[in-house]
Design a protein around this motif. Structure first.
Motif, short mmCIF file in Angstrom:
data_model
loop_
_atom_site.label_atom_id
_atom_site.label_comp_id
_atom_site.label_asym_id
_atom_site.label_seq_id
_atom_site.Cartn_x
_atom_site.Cartn_y
_atom_site.Cartn_z
N ASP A 116 16.50 39.35 -19.90
CA ASP A 116 16.31 39.00 -21.31
C ASP A 116 15.33 39.96 -21.96
N GLY A 117 15.56 40.21 -23.22
CA GLY A 117 14.60 40.93 -24.05
C GLY A 117 14.50 40.22 -25.38
N ASP A 118 13.52 39.35 -25.51
CA ASP A 118 13.40 38.50 -26.69
C ASP A 118 12.34 39.06 -27.63
N VAL A 119 12.79 39.67 -28.72
CA VAL A 119 11.86 40.10 -29.76
C VAL A 119 11.47 38.88 -30.58
N ALA A 120 10.17 38.68 -30.76
CA ALA A 120 9.69 37.52 -31.52
C ALA A 120 10.14 37.63 -32.97
N LEU A 121 10.45 36.49 -33.56
CA LEU A 121 10.94 36.45 -34.94
C LEU A 121 9.97 35.72 -35.85
N ASN A 122 9.97 36.11 -37.11
CA ASN A 122 9.21 35.38 -38.13
C ASN A 122 10.03 34.17 -38.57
N THR A 123 9.51 32.99 -38.29
CA THR A 123 10.24 31.76 -38.64
C THR A 123 9.31 30.75 -39.32
N PRO A 124 8.74 31.11 -40.48
CA PRO A 124 7.80 30.17 -41.12
C PRO A 124 8.47 28.89 -41.57
N LYS A 125 9.67 28.99 -42.14
CA LYS A 125 10.36 27.79 -42.61
C LYS A 125 10.79 26.93 -41.43
N LEU A 126 11.36 27.54 -40.42
CA LEU A 126 11.81 26.79 -39.25
C LEU A 126 10.65 26.14 -38.52
N THR A 127 9.53 26.85 -38.42
CA THR A 127 8.35 26.28 -37.76
C THR A 127 7.83 25.07 -38.52
N SER A 128 7.84 25.14 -39.85
CA SER A 128 7.41 24.00 -40.66
C SER A 128 8.34 22.81 -40.47
N LEU A 129 9.66 23.07 -40.49
CA LEU A 129 10.62 22.00 -40.27
C LEU A 129 10.48 21.39 -38.87
N TYR A 130 10.23 22.23 -37.91
CA TYR A 130 10.08 21.78 -36.52
C TYR A 130 8.88 20.83 -36.38
N SER A 131 7.77 21.19 -37.01
CA SER A 131 6.57 20.35 -36.95
C SER A 131 6.80 19.01 -37.65
N LYS A 132 7.48 19.06 -38.80
CA LYS A 132 7.76 17.82 -39.52
C LYS A 132 8.69 16.92 -38.72
N ARG A 133 9.67 17.53 -38.04
CA ARG A 133 10.60 16.72 -37.25
C ARG A 133 9.89 16.06 -36.07
N GLU A 134 8.96 16.78 -35.43
CA GLU A 134 8.23 16.18 -34.31
C GLU A 134 7.43 14.97 -34.78
N ALA A 192 18.28 8.46 -41.21
CA ALA A 192 18.88 9.36 -42.19
C ALA A 192 18.05 10.63 -42.34
N GLU A 193 16.73 10.49 -42.38
CA GLU A 193 15.86 11.65 -42.50
C GLU A 193 15.99 12.57 -41.29
N LEU A 194 16.07 11.95 -40.10
CA LEU A 194 16.18 12.77 -38.88
C LEU A 194 17.51 13.50 -38.82
N GLU A 195 18.59 12.81 -39.19
CA GLU A 195 19.90 13.47 -39.21
C GLU A 195 19.89 14.65 -40.19
N GLU A 196 19.29 14.43 -41.36
CA GLU A 196 19.23 15.50 -42.35
C GLU A 196 18.37 16.66 -41.87
N MET A 197 17.26 16.31 -41.22
CA MET A 197 16.37 17.36 -40.73
C MET A 197 17.00 18.12 -39.56
N ASN A 198 17.69 17.40 -38.67
CA ASN A 198 18.42 18.06 -37.58
C ASN A 198 19.47 19.02 -38.14
N LYS A 199 20.16 18.57 -39.17
CA LYS A 199 21.18 19.41 -39.80
C LYS A 199 20.55 20.65 -40.41
N GLU A 200 19.44 20.46 -41.13
CA GLU A 200 18.78 21.60 -41.77
C GLU A 200 18.25 22.59 -40.75
N ILE A 201 17.66 22.06 -39.67
CA ILE A 201 17.15 22.94 -38.62
C ILE A 201 18.30 23.69 -37.94
N SER A 202 19.40 22.99 -37.67
CA SER A 202 20.55 23.64 -37.03
C SER A 202 21.10 24.74 -37.92
#
Length: 797
Positions: free
Chosen positions: A131-149, A189-199
C-alpha cells in the motif's frame, strides 16, 4: 516492552545502589573516625562533609567513585546487549508499523498513491509494496465523522432506555425551550442521513482519487517518469503538478486538452464537457483563464492577479480530498521496509524523509502533511517556551526549597526570625513540608510541558510518554529540582555571583551539595514511596469509580454493563484504566532518583541505602501493576529506555564533575586530579555508545529481516491485515450504527448474526486440518453471504 524496560531500569538502580552500599563498608569508618565528630548531625558524620580539608581520606572517595561509576558503565553495557536482543525481536513481530514507513514533505509530483507505489516498485521488487496511502485533506468528512460518533453514543443510550427501562426516550430539539420529540425515530433518521452524507462524501473523494490514479497511470504508460518527474514540472505534470491552480485529479495534459476543445483547437475532443465545467466551476483553472485574459488584453497584470488569487485560495480553502505532502507506505516484507526506512529518497535534504510509522490507531492525522517550515518553527517555539518556563520556574522552586533551610528562610522573610526562635518545632515543620510542596509543583510540570510538545506537530498523538516530553522533563528535573533547590537559600546572591564570575557556578554547587543529602533523601522518599503507596491502594481510581457511579446514576447512564464500565464525562471507570505514562514517571521521578544516587553515592553513602530500598520496592510494586492493572497501550518497543539511558549517562558525567569540584574544594590534592581521568573515560564511553549502539537498536538487521521473511513465507503469511492499515479512519466507516442497534432492527440483527457465524467459520478453517476445513466449507456459506448483502456495509465487527 516499555513495561519490561522500565522494570529493567529499576533493577539497574538496585544494582548500582548495592555497589554504593558495598563501598560504604569502608567509607563510613573513614568519614566518621577520621573526620571531625559532629554529635548532633548523624548524617554529616557519615559523609564527606565530616572530613577536614586537605585530608588523605578523600582518596578513598575517589577510589569509591571509580568502582561505583565503573560498575554503572558496565551495567549500561550489559543492558544494551539485553535491549538490543529484545528490541530486535520486537521489530520482527507481525505489527503493521514494522512493515510500514512514514514519508514527509513529498514533492508535488509524488503526491499520489500511484506515484508512491511506482517509485518503490522501481527501488524494490514489483510485489514488495502492499500500500501507498497519501494522506488527504478531509475537513468536511472529519467534521461529519465526529458528529456521527457523538450521535451514535446518544442513540445507543436511547435504545438502552427503551429496551432496559421500557420507556420511550425523549429529548429537546434545542438546548433551551426546544420541542420535546421521541429520541429513537429522530436519531435513526439523523443517523441514516448522516451515513448517507458520509458515504457520498467518501464516494466523491474516492472518485477523485481514482481519477488521479487513472491519469497517473496514463502518464506513466505514456512515458512520464512518475518517480523522477519531467524536466519542467511547472508545465508538465505527472499526475499532480506543482502548479497550485491545476485541478486536483487532472493532469497538465488533460487541462491543455480541455482548453483546446473549448476553443475548437487541439486534440482534446474526447474529454467530457461535464468534466471541463466541473473544473472551471470549482475555480481550479484560474491561472489558465487568467493567462487567456491577459493575452487578449496584452497585459501581464491580470495574469499576476489570477495567480495571486489562486495562491491565496490554496492557503485559505482546502479542497475536500486533495492530497497532503505525506504518505504511509506499507511493504510485504521486512527487508524492503527496513531498506526504505534507512534510505535517502530525494536529493533535497527535507523532501521524502522516511521515519518510523506509529501504530495506525495512534496517528495524529491533523499533523500529517505539515510542512517542514512549520515543523521547524514549531520546534523553535517549543524550545523557547520551555526555556522561558525553566527560568520562571526557578522562583517557586527556590522559594519552596528554602523552607528546609532555616537561615535562608529567615533571610527571605526576616519577620520569621522571632517565631522560629520562640517555637523550635516550627522550623522542623517547615523542613518536613518542603518536599511535599515541591512534589506538587513537579506533578503540575508534565502537563505544561506536554502542551509545549504539541507545538512540535508530532505525527503520533502527544501523550505523557512522548520522547520529547521525557527529554524536557528530565532536563527540568535536573536543573530545577536538583541544582536550583540546592542553592535556593542564597539564590539571588548566587545568581549575581555567577553573572560576575561564570566559573563560580561549579564551586557554588559543590559547596552547597554535600550539606543537602538529608533534604534529597526526604524528597525521593515522598516522591516515590508515597506515590507507590497511593498507586498500590488505587486510591485515585477508586475515588473516580465512586464519583463516576454517582454521576452515572444521576444522569441515568448505568443501564447496561457497557455503560457501567465506560468512562463518563471525563471520569475514568475502574474497569477502563488509563495507560501507564512511562515518559512522565521516568522523567520526573526516576531521573531524579538516579541523579541523587550518582551525586551522593560516594559523598554520602547513606543515601544509597534509601535508593536501594526505593528501587526494590517500586520494582516489585510496578511489576504487579504492569501485569494485572495497566493495559498494553502505546508500546514504543523500548525507545524510552534509550532516551532515559542517554540522560542517565549525562547525569553520571555531571555527578563526576561535581564530585571532582568538591574534592578540590576539600583540598584533595591527590583525590581531585584522580577524578579527571574518570570524567574523561565516562565522556569517551558516552561518545562511543552514541556512535553505533543507539542506531543498532533503532533498526532490525537485514539478515534478521530476511530470516523472518523466509519464516513468514513458510508459514503462509497473508497480507490482508496490511491493506489499508493507514487509510484515514473517517475513510473506512461508510456506515456506522450503535452496538445495540439490532434490538430495534431485526434485519440488522440477522446480518450481525450471519457475520459472526461467517467469522467463526473462517477462524475454524484457519485452525483445522485442510480435510476438515474443506468439509466445513461445504456448509451453507451462500446463505450467509446473501444475508450480508441485504444491508451492505453495515456490518460492525
Amino acid at each position: 516492552m516499555d513495561a519490561v524496560t522500565t522494570i529493567r531500569m529499576f533493577e539497574f538502580g538496585v544494582k548500582i545502589s548495592f555497589v554504593a552500599v558495598l563501598n560504604s563498608a569502608y567509607l563510613f569508618p573513614i568519614y566518621k573516625y577520621m573526620g571531625t565528630v559532629v554529635t548532633n548531625d548523624n548524617a554529616k558524620e557519615l559523609s564527606l562533609s565530616n572530613l577536614p580539608s586537605f585530608h588523605n581520606g578523600t582518596i578513598a572517595t575517589a577510589i569509591a567513585a571509580y568502582i561505583f561509576f565503573g560498575c554503572a558503565m558496565h551495567f549500561v553495557d550489559k543492558d544494551f546487549e539485553w535491549l538490543t536482543e529484545h528490541r530486535h525481536k520486537f521489530l520482527a513481530k507481525k505489527r503493521v508499523q514494522n512493515y510500514s514507513i512514514f514519508l514527509s514533505n513529498l514533492p508535488e509530483k509524488m503526491r499520489s498513491d500511484t506515484a508512491i507505489k511506482e517509485y518503490f516498485k522501481k527501488c524494490f521488487a514489483h510485489d514488495a509494496v502492499i500500500d501507498g496511502d497519501v494522506a488527504l485533506n478531509t475537513p468536511k468528512l472529519t467534521s461529519l465523522y465526529s458528529k456521527r460518533e457523538a450521535l451514535v453514543a446518544k442513540f445507543e443510550h436511547a435504545i438502552n432506555v427503551l429496551t432496559v427501562k421500557g420507556e420511550e426516550p425523549m429529548h429537546s430539539t434545542k438546548l433551551c425551550g426546544g420541542e420535546k420529540v421521541e429520541s429513537i425515530p429522530v436519531y435513526k433518521a439523523e443517523l441514516e442521513e448522516m451515513n448517507k452524507e458520509i458515504s457520498e462524501t467518501i464516494d466523491r473523494i474516492v472518485a477523485d482519487k481514482e481519477s488521479r490514479k487513472a491519469m497517473d497511470e496514463e502518464d506513466y504508460e505514456a512515458g512520464y517518469d512518475i518517480g523522477e518527474g519531467a524536466e519542467d514540472v511547472e508545465n508538465t505534470s505527472t499526475g499532480f503538478g506543482t502548479n497550485p491552480d491545476q485541478p486536483v485529479g487532472v493532469s497538465a495534459k488533460s487541462i491543455e486538452a480541455a482548453g483546446g476543445d473549448a476553443e475548437g483547437e487541439g486534440e482534446g475532443g474526447d474529454i467530457e464537457d461535464g468534466a471541463k465545467e466541473s473544473a472551471l466551476e470549482n475555480g481550479e483553472n484560474v491561472s489558465n483563464s487568467g493567462m487567456k485574459h491577459s493575452s487578449s488584453q496584452g497585459s501581464g497584470l491580470d495574469e499576476v492577479l489570477g495567480e495571486s488569487l489562486a495562491v491565496i485560495k490554496s492557503l485559505v480553502v482546502t479542497q475536500e480530498g486533495s492530497p497532503r505532502s505525506a504518505a504511509f507506505v506499507t511493504f510485504a516484507d521486512l527487508v524492503s521496509a527496513n531498506m526504505a526506512l534507512q534510505s535517502i529518497h530525494n536529493h533535497e535534504p527535507w523532501d521524502m524523509v522516511s521515519q518510523n510509522a506509529p501504530r495506525p490507531d495512534l496517528v495524529n492525522w491533523s499533523n500529517v502533511g505539515v510542512s517542514n517550515q512549520a515543523l521547524q518553527i514549531g520546534e523553535l517555539i517549543s524550545l523557547a517556551l520551555t526555556t522561558t518556563l525553566c527560568i520562571l520556574w526557578t522562583i517557586p522552586v527556590s522559594f519552596v526549597a528554602s523552607f528546609s533551610n532555616v537561615e535562608g528562610l529567615v533571610q527571605i522573610f526576616p519577620a520569621l526570625q522571632e517565631p522560629i526562635a520562640k517555637y523550635p518545632w516550627f522550623s522542623n515543620f517547615m523542613a518536613q513540608i518542603a518536599p511535599l510542596i515541591l512534589v506538587v509543583f513537579i506533578s503540575i510540570l508534565p502537563y505544561i510541558l506536554l502542551f509545549f510538545v504539541t507545538f512540535e506537530k508530532p505525527i503520533e498523538r502527544a501523550s505523557m510518554q512522548h520522547p520529547s516530553l521525557l527529554s524536557k522533563l528530565s532536563a527540568f528535573t535536573i536543573i530545577q529540582t536538583f541544582f536550583i533547590s540546592t542553592i535556593s537559600g542564597s539564590l539571588f546572591q548566587s545568581i549575581q555571583d555567577i553573572i560576575d564570575n561564570p566559573t563560580s557556578a561549579v564551586e557554588l554547587v559543590a559547596t552547597a551539595l554535600p550539606a543537602q543529602s538529608a533534604y534529597f533523601i526526604q524528597l525521593i522518599i515522598v516522591q516515590n514511596l508515597l506515590a507507590l503507596g497511593i498507586e498500590l491502594l488505587r486510591i485515585s481510581p477508586i475515588a473516580q469509580e465512586w464519583l463516576g457511579t454517582l454521576v452515572k446514576k444521576i444522569f441515568g447512564y448505568n443501564l447496561t454493563e457497557k455503560e457501567r464500565n465506560t468512562s463518563f464525562l471525563g471520569i475514568r471507570d475502574i474497569a477502563d484504566p488509563l495507560e501507564y505514562y512511562f515518559g512522565r514517571e521516568l522523567g520526573s521521578k526516576t531521573i531524579l532518583l538516579m541523579m541523587v544516587l550518582y551525586v551522593y553515592g560516594c559523598m554520602s553513602p547513606v543515601t544509597a541505602y534509601f535508593t536501594l530500598a526505593i528501587f526494590l520496592l517500586i520494582a516489585m510494586g510496578f511489576r504487579n501493576q504492569f501485569i494485572y492493572i495497566y493495559p498494553i497501550a502505546n508500546d514504543s518497543g523500548g525507545k524510552l529506555w534509550l532516551n532515559f539511558t542517554k540522560m542517565s549517562v549525562t547525569c553520571m558525567i555531571l555527578a563526576e564533575i561535581i564530585l571532582c569540584a568538591v574534592l578540590f574544594l576539600k583540598g584533595g590534592v591527590v583525590a581531585g586530579p584522580l577524578m579527571v581521568p574518570l570524567i574523561v573515560i565516562t565522556i569517551l564511553f558516552d561518545i562511543y555508545f552514541k556512535k553505533r549502539h543507539y542506531m543498532t537498536t533503532n533498526f532490525l538487521p537485514l539478515g534478521d529481516c530476511a530470516a523472518t521473511d523466509e519464516k513468514n513465507k513458510e508459514e503462509g503469511m497473508t497480507y490482508e491485515w496490511l491493506v489499508d492499515a493507514y487509510l484515514q479512519p473517517q475513510m473506512k466507516d461508510r456506515l456506522r450504527y450503535p452496538d445495540n442497534y439490532g434490538r430495534i432492527d431485526e434485519e440488522y440483527a440477522a446480518q450481525q448474526k450471519a457475520a459472526r457465524e461467517l467469522e467463526e467459520k473462517k477462524q475454524m478453517e484457519a485452525t483445522m486440518p485442510k480435510e476438515d476445513a474443506a468439509a466445513v466449507a461445504e456448509g451453507p456459506a451462500e446463505d450467509i453471504a446473501a444475508s450480508e448483502g441485504q444491508k451492505g456495509g453495515c456490518i460492525i465487527s
